[in-house]
Design a protein around this motif. Structure first.
Motif, PDB file in Angstrom:
ATOM      1  N   GLN A   1       0.830  -1.220   0.000  1.00 16.05           N
ATOM      2  CA  GLN A   1       0.000   0.000   0.000  1.00 16.05           C
ATOM      3  C   GLN A   1       0.854   1.255   0.000  1.00 16.05           C
ATOM      4  O   GLN A   1       0.619   2.189  -0.750  1.00 16.05           O
ATOM      5  CB  GLN A   1      -0.905   0.018   1.223  1.00 16.05           C
ATOM      6  CG  GLN A   1      -2.181  -0.775   1.021  1.00 16.05           C
ATOM      7  CD  GLN A   1      -3.074  -0.680   2.215  1.00 16.05           C
ATOM      8  OE1 GLN A   1      -2.601  -0.463   3.333  1.00 16.05           O
ATOM      9  NE2 GLN A   1      -4.370  -0.840   2.001  1.00 16.05           N
ATOM     10  N   GLU A   2       1.916   1.238   0.856  1.00 18.12           N
ATOM     11  CA  GLU A   2       2.820   2.390   0.928  1.00 18.12           C
ATOM     12  C   GLU A   2       3.513   2.604  -0.409  1.00 18.12           C
ATOM     13  O   GLU A   2       3.610   3.729  -0.904  1.00 18.12           O
ATOM     14  CB  GLU A   2       3.869   2.169   2.018  1.00 18.12           C
ATOM     15  CG  GLU A   2       3.385   2.528   3.403  1.00 18.12           C
ATOM     16  CD  GLU A   2       4.436   2.219   4.464  1.00 18.12           C
ATOM     17  OE1 GLU A   2       4.517   2.970   5.432  1.00 18.12           O
ATOM     18  OE2 GLU A   2       5.175   1.216   4.302  1.00 18.12           O
TER      19      GLU A   2
ATOM     20  N   LEU B   1       2.289   6.586  -6.796  1.00 24.67           N
ATOM     21  CA  LEU B   1       1.254   7.514  -7.282  1.00 24.67           C
ATOM     22  C   LEU B   1       1.714   8.973  -7.151  1.00 24.67           C
ATOM     23  O   LEU B   1       1.557   9.771  -8.079  1.00 24.67           O
ATOM     24  CB  LEU B   1      -0.021   7.309  -6.466  1.00 24.67           C
ATOM     25  CG  LEU B   1      -1.324   7.697  -7.139  1.00 24.67           C
ATOM     26  CD1 LEU B   1      -1.647   6.728  -8.255  1.00 24.67           C
ATOM     27  CD2 LEU B   1      -2.458   7.719  -6.131  1.00 24.67           C
ATOM     28  N   ALA B   2       2.323   9.277  -5.994  1.00 27.00           N
ATOM     29  CA  ALA B   2       2.798  10.647  -5.763  1.00 27.00           C
ATOM     30  C   ALA B   2       3.931  11.003  -6.703  1.00 27.00           C
ATOM     31  O   ALA B   2       3.982  12.111  -7.252  1.00 27.00           O
ATOM     32  CB  ALA B   2       3.230  10.797  -4.313  1.00 27.00           C
TER      33      ALA B   2
END
Lengths: 164, 108
Positions: free
Chosen positions: A87-88, A94-95
């Motif tokens: 998830q991280e 994404l960022a």
């Protein structure tokens, strides 16, 4: 027998009354939120309609011109670390994706023949990006220039401060 | 409930109930068909007000008849009673409207 029928009818009446009262109370308690969402939805529909029209116009203009124009930036992030959960890692990717797209944003709408392919990777290559309060160094591995600009980058976490 | 004050209260609560019931239950339909419920609630409350008054005083014809008797045949006592009944119905309906407006927290 009569008593059971009356009880049944009373139960059904109570149930119906409860149903109506519950529904009325829900309308009063969450009605304002529903109203806000309804108006926001209407506004977004309107925006979508106008943006769709704009997009169609842009597409028709682009199809008329013979030059290939960059219309989309598609980064591919390879995160070289096992320190993060899935998830991280997804969140960081994404960022970083967003950051890279921001760096190349100005190229959208530019004709391909006016660009220098030697200079383009250098815009982000070796750059340190701050994401999720961490620093990541970006290395461009592959870059394909077409209507969709594909950039494959390898990302390593920069554990030292940028000055060192 | 034949006494004057009893009938006055009956009319007051009837008009209040007509307005509250009609708007609260009526607004459920807005949820079912995907319309903004609070907007519909307030619109019903505003539009049903006059009908709540009419329903509470029990139809318009008898009242108008009594008003006519009061004006043309000097039955001022009956005329005054009818005016109080209408006033009571109006106050009940308006109170219902205010309850609805304050319940949903909108200033309209």
């Amino acid at each position: 027998m009569m008593g059971i029928i009356i009880n049944k009818a009373a139960c059904i009446s109570c149930f119906m009354l409860g149903l109506l009262l519950g529904a009325a109370l829900s309308v009063v308690s969450i009605g304002n939120n529903v109203d806000t969402l309804y108006y926001e939805n209407q506004e977004l529909e309107l925006q979508l309609e106008s943006v769709s029209k704009e997009l169609e116009e842009v597409k028709s203009t682009l199809s008329k011109s013979k030059d290939v124009i960059i219309t989309k930036i598609a980064p591919e992030i390879i995160l070289k670390t096992d320190n993060y959960t899935d998830q991280e890692a997804e969140r960081i990717k994404l960022a970083l994706n967003k950051e890279i797209v921001n760096h190349y944003q100005n190229l959208i709408g530019t004709p391909l023949k006016t660009l220098d392919p030697k200079l383009l990777p250098g815009i982000v290559n070796g750059r340190i990006m701050n994401v999720e309060q961490k620093q990541f160094k970006v290395f461009v591995k592959t870059m394909v220039l077409s209507e969709t600009m594909y950039i494959e980058v390898e990302v390593k976490e920069n554990l030292l401060p940028p000055s060192l | 409930m034949d006494l004057f004050y009893q009938k006055l209260l009956l009319i007051f609560f009837t008009s209040l109930g007509v307005l509250l019931g009609a708007s609260l239950i009526g607004s459920i339909s807005a949820v079912l068909v995907g319309y903004p419920p609070v907007e519909v609630l307030i619109r019903i409350a505003r539009e049903i007000k006059i009908w709540a008054i009419v329903a509470a005083i029990g139809g318009t014809f008898s009242t108008i008849e009594i008003l006519q008797l009061g004006i043309f045949e000097g039955e001022f006592r009956a005329l005054a009673k009818q005016l109080f009944y209408i006033l009571s119905a109006f106050v009940g309906a308006h109170m219902g409207y205010l309850i609805i407006i304050n319940l949903v927290g909108k200033n309209t």
